[in-house]
Design a protein around this motif. Structure first.
Motif, PDB file in Angstrom:
ATOM      1  N   GLY A  64       0.839  -1.181   0.000  1.00 10.15           N
ATOM      2  CA  GLY A  64       0.000   0.000   0.000  1.00 10.15           C
ATOM      3  C   GLY A  64       0.885   1.245   0.000  1.00 10.15           C
ATOM      4  O   GLY A  64       1.935   1.299  -0.646  1.00 10.15           O
ATOM      5  N   SER A  65       0.494   2.234   0.774  1.00  9.36           N
ATOM      6  CA  SER A  65       1.243   3.493   0.788  1.00  9.36           C
ATOM      7  C   SER A  65       2.618   3.400   1.442  1.00  9.36           C
ATOM      8  O   SER A  65       3.391   4.362   1.370  1.00  9.36           O
ATOM      9  N   ALA A  66       2.942   2.289   2.077  1.00 11.37           N
ATOM     10  CA  ALA A  66       4.282   2.151   2.648  1.00 11.37           C
ATOM     11  C   ALA A  66       5.358   2.132   1.568  1.00 11.37           C
ATOM     12  O   ALA A  66       6.542   2.316   1.869  1.00 11.37           O
ATOM     13  N   PHE A  67       4.972   1.943   0.286  1.00  5.91           N
ATOM     14  CA  PHE A  67       5.970   2.028  -0.788  1.00  5.91           C
ATOM     15  C   PHE A  67       6.597   3.413  -0.842  1.00  5.91           C
ATOM     16  O   PHE A  67       7.676   3.604  -1.430  1.00  5.91           O
ATOM     17  N   LYS A  68       5.948   4.397  -0.242  1.00  2.00           N
ATOM     18  CA  LYS A  68       6.459   5.764  -0.278  1.00  2.00           C
ATOM     19  C   LYS A  68       7.794   5.885   0.457  1.00  2.00           C
ATOM     20  O   LYS A  68       8.519   6.866   0.273  1.00  2.00           O
ATOM     21  N   LEU A  69       8.135   4.896   1.279  1.00  2.00           N
ATOM     22  CA  LEU A  69       9.460   4.860   1.883  1.00  2.00           C
ATOM     23  C   LEU A  69      10.547   4.711   0.820  1.00  2.00           C
ATOM     24  O   LEU A  69      11.662   5.222   0.996  1.00  2.00           O
ATOM     25  N   TRP A  70      10.262   3.999  -0.269  1.00  2.00           N
ATOM     26  CA  TRP A  70      11.217   3.935  -1.378  1.00  2.00           C
ATOM     27  C   TRP A  70      11.467   5.332  -1.941  1.00  2.00           C
ATOM     28  O   TRP A  70      12.610   5.705  -2.214  1.00  2.00           O
ATOM     29  N   VAL A  71      10.388   6.088  -2.111  1.00  2.00           N
ATOM     30  CA  VAL A  71      10.512   7.428  -2.681  1.00  2.00           C
ATOM     31  C   VAL A  71      11.317   8.321  -1.737  1.00  2.00           C
ATOM     32  O   VAL A  71      12.191   9.084  -2.174  1.00  2.00           O
ATOM     33  N   LEU A  72      11.043   8.211  -0.440  1.00  2.00           N
ATOM     34  CA  LEU A  72      11.797   9.011   0.531  1.00  2.00           C
ATOM     35  C   LEU A  72      13.274   8.639   0.513  1.00  2.00           C
ATOM     36  O   LEU A  72      14.145   9.526   0.583  1.00  2.00           O
ATOM     37  N   ALA A  73      13.581   7.356   0.395  1.00  2.00           N
ATOM     38  CA  ALA A  73      14.980   6.924   0.364  1.00  2.00           C
ATOM     39  C   ALA A  73      15.697   7.450  -0.870  1.00  2.00           C
ATOM     40  O   ALA A  73      16.851   7.902  -0.792  1.00  2.00           O
ATOM     41  N   GLU A  74      15.040   7.407  -2.018  1.00  2.00           N
ATOM     42  CA  GLU A  74      15.673   7.913  -3.240  1.00  2.00           C
ATOM     43  C   GLU A  74      15.826   9.430  -3.184  1.00  2.00           C
ATOM     44  O   GLU A  74      16.838   9.986  -3.632  1.00  2.00           O
ATOM     45  N   LEU A  75      14.844  10.111  -2.604  1.00  2.00           N
ATOM     46  CA  LEU A  75      14.967  11.552  -2.440  1.00  2.00           C
ATOM     47  C   LEU A  75      16.153  11.892  -1.548  1.00  2.00           C
ATOM     48  O   LEU A  75      16.960  12.785  -1.878  1.00  2.00           O
ATOM     49  N   ALA A  76      16.294  11.197  -0.440  1.00  2.00           N
ATOM     50  CA  ALA A  76      17.421  11.453   0.453  1.00  2.00           C
ATOM     51  C   ALA A  76      18.749  11.187  -0.259  1.00  2.00           C
ATOM     52  O   ALA A  76      19.733  11.929  -0.066  1.00  2.00           O
ATOM     53  N   ARG A  77      18.790  10.142  -1.075  1.00  2.00           N
ATOM     54  CA  ARG A  77      20.026   9.827  -1.807  1.00  2.00           C
ATOM     55  C   ARG A  77      20.379  10.951  -2.773  1.00  2.00           C
ATOM     56  O   ARG A  77      21.542  11.384  -2.849  1.00  2.00           O
TER      57      ARG A  77
END
Length: 413
Positions: free
Chosen positions: A165-178
């Motif tokens: 579900g929306s927990a995939f947004k952690l991937w987006v946060l990780a890539e943004l931080a990178r």
């Protein structure tokens, strides 16, 4: 009748002089309410009865008794104002914490009652595993110490890919931080919002192309699961980059935007084509129909019924891979940790026991996913990740959340 015992009432009055007597009385009457010995419309205000009908409340009270036994007494009353308080209720086999609020006007009916946590006495990993195994469908739970020196306290189906579900947004946060660490983007960079997605959050009703800082978008994406903010960030970062980050943490591309996922789920033909395609064919499909998906009308009622393509048009990762992701987000800097901590996703008692709680959840009919990054008061870091998936019916989100709180309760035992 709803009558508190005199000794208990006197003791609680001595402990909580700041509350109104009527609030204390209603708190002690709650024991009979939870036991089923009450007149529903005499205890609760009309507005509460409309929001929580008797049948729904009875089911909740029965669920608490099934887990904890009979309610026995009010243990503590912690005032949150003259007319509301946080309660700890002792049951035969544990405790429950609740928020209680009453009407200022006589007869001071209860206007708010919220269960904020439960704790089973003498709980254990084995007991939690047994309760998890009893859930219909597929369920998984992983509790890992992040020091790398201890075996996981829980590792139940933690290698099984589960819908996020929306927990995939952690991937987006990780890539943004990178990308921010690499200097490609900045937290204070201003970008326009993209096409609105279905309404979780606030940006879907704002004018398109509203200028927002990257940090504001990330905050809305995690704290209130704003789908429009998420899709705007995916467009900024690039699909290939987000796909690569997802792959590092057990996911597979292409990573759909929320709008793409909703538009595909809403179309039976597209759902079938997506389900039958491999990753290469899915990427080609998105290149071909991407503009149509970006403009497709989205029905906000599409998730009002049964689970919808939760085994195919979704985002998937195993709990132990999400644990690795949380460990890296812990080390991604103070801004990332602050964003994760805005919505702690726990009951107040659990939050007070820990020094830090970061959280991202995800849910839709048939899916719940919970991801916690926590630090104890003595500085030890843990990650708790779990999910429950059914293709035939909705899941009981409150029941699974209670299991997660029990798992967090194992920390430090």
């Amino acid at each position: 009748m709803l009558t508190p015992s005199a000794p208990a009432w006197a003791q609680q009055q001595a402990q909580a002089q700041a509350i109104e007597p009527q609030l204390g009385q209603r708190a002690h009457q709650l024991i009979d309410v939870l036991a089923g010995r009450y007149v529903f419309d005499r205890y609760f205000a009309p507005a509460f009865q409309t929001a929580v009908p008797k049948e729904r409340f009875d089911a909740l009270a029965a669920q608490l008794r099934g887990s904890l036994g009979a309610p026995l007494r009010v243990v503590t009353i912690a005032p949150e104002g003259r007319w509301s308080a946080q309660l700890t209720i002792a049951y035969e086999r544990g405790t429950a914490t609740m928020r209680l609020a009453i009407d200022l006007a006589a007869p001071h009916a209860v206007t708010g009652l919220l269960v904020t946590g439960t704790q089973v006495a003498d709980d254990s990993a084995a007991h939690i595993a047994a309760d998890l195994a009893a859930l219909p469908g597929q369920a998984a739970l992983a509790l890992y110490a992040l020091d790398g020196k201890q075996p996981p306290s829980l590792a139940i189906q933690d290698a099984r890919p589960m819908p996020l579900g929306s927990a995939f947004k952690l991937w987006v946060l990780a890539e943004l931080a990178r990308q921010i660490a690499a200097g490609t983007h900045r937290w204070d960079e201003v970008v326009p919002t993209g096409a609105p997605s279905l309404p979780t959050g606030i940006l879907q009703s704002w004018p398109r192309a509203t200028p927002m800082t990257v940090q504001s978008l990330a905050t809305l994406m995690i704290a209130v699961s704003d789908n429009t903010a998420t899709d705007t960030l995916i467009a900024l970062l690039g699909r290939d980059a987000v796909d690569a980050t997802a792959a590092r943490y057990g996911g597979s591309g292409p990573v759909l935007t929320t709008r793409e996922a909703f538009a595909i789920k809403a179309d039976g033909t597209l759902t079938q084509r997506w389900s039958a395609a491999d990753a290469q064919a899915r990427r080609a499909m998105l290149r071909r129909i991407g503009p149509a998906l970006a403009a497709a009308p989205l029905d906000p009622m599409m998730f009002a019924g049964a689970p919808l393509a939760t085994d195919s048009v979704e985002w998937f990762a195993a709990p132990r891979d999400v644990v690795r992701l949380l460990a890296d987000l812990r080390d991604a800097g103070p801004v990332v940790r602050a964003i994760l901590a805005i919505n702690a996703g726990t009951d107040p008692g659990t939050a007070r026991r820990l020094d830090y709680v970061g959280f991202k959840g995800g849910s839709e009919p048939g899916v719940i996913a919970l991801s916690y990054l926590v630090r104890t008061k003595d500085g030890r870091w843990y990650a708790l990740v779990g999910g429950w998936h059914r293709t035939d019916a909705a899941v009981d989100e409150g029941k699974f959340a209670a299991l997660a709180m029990r798992a967090l309760g194992l920390i430090g035992r």
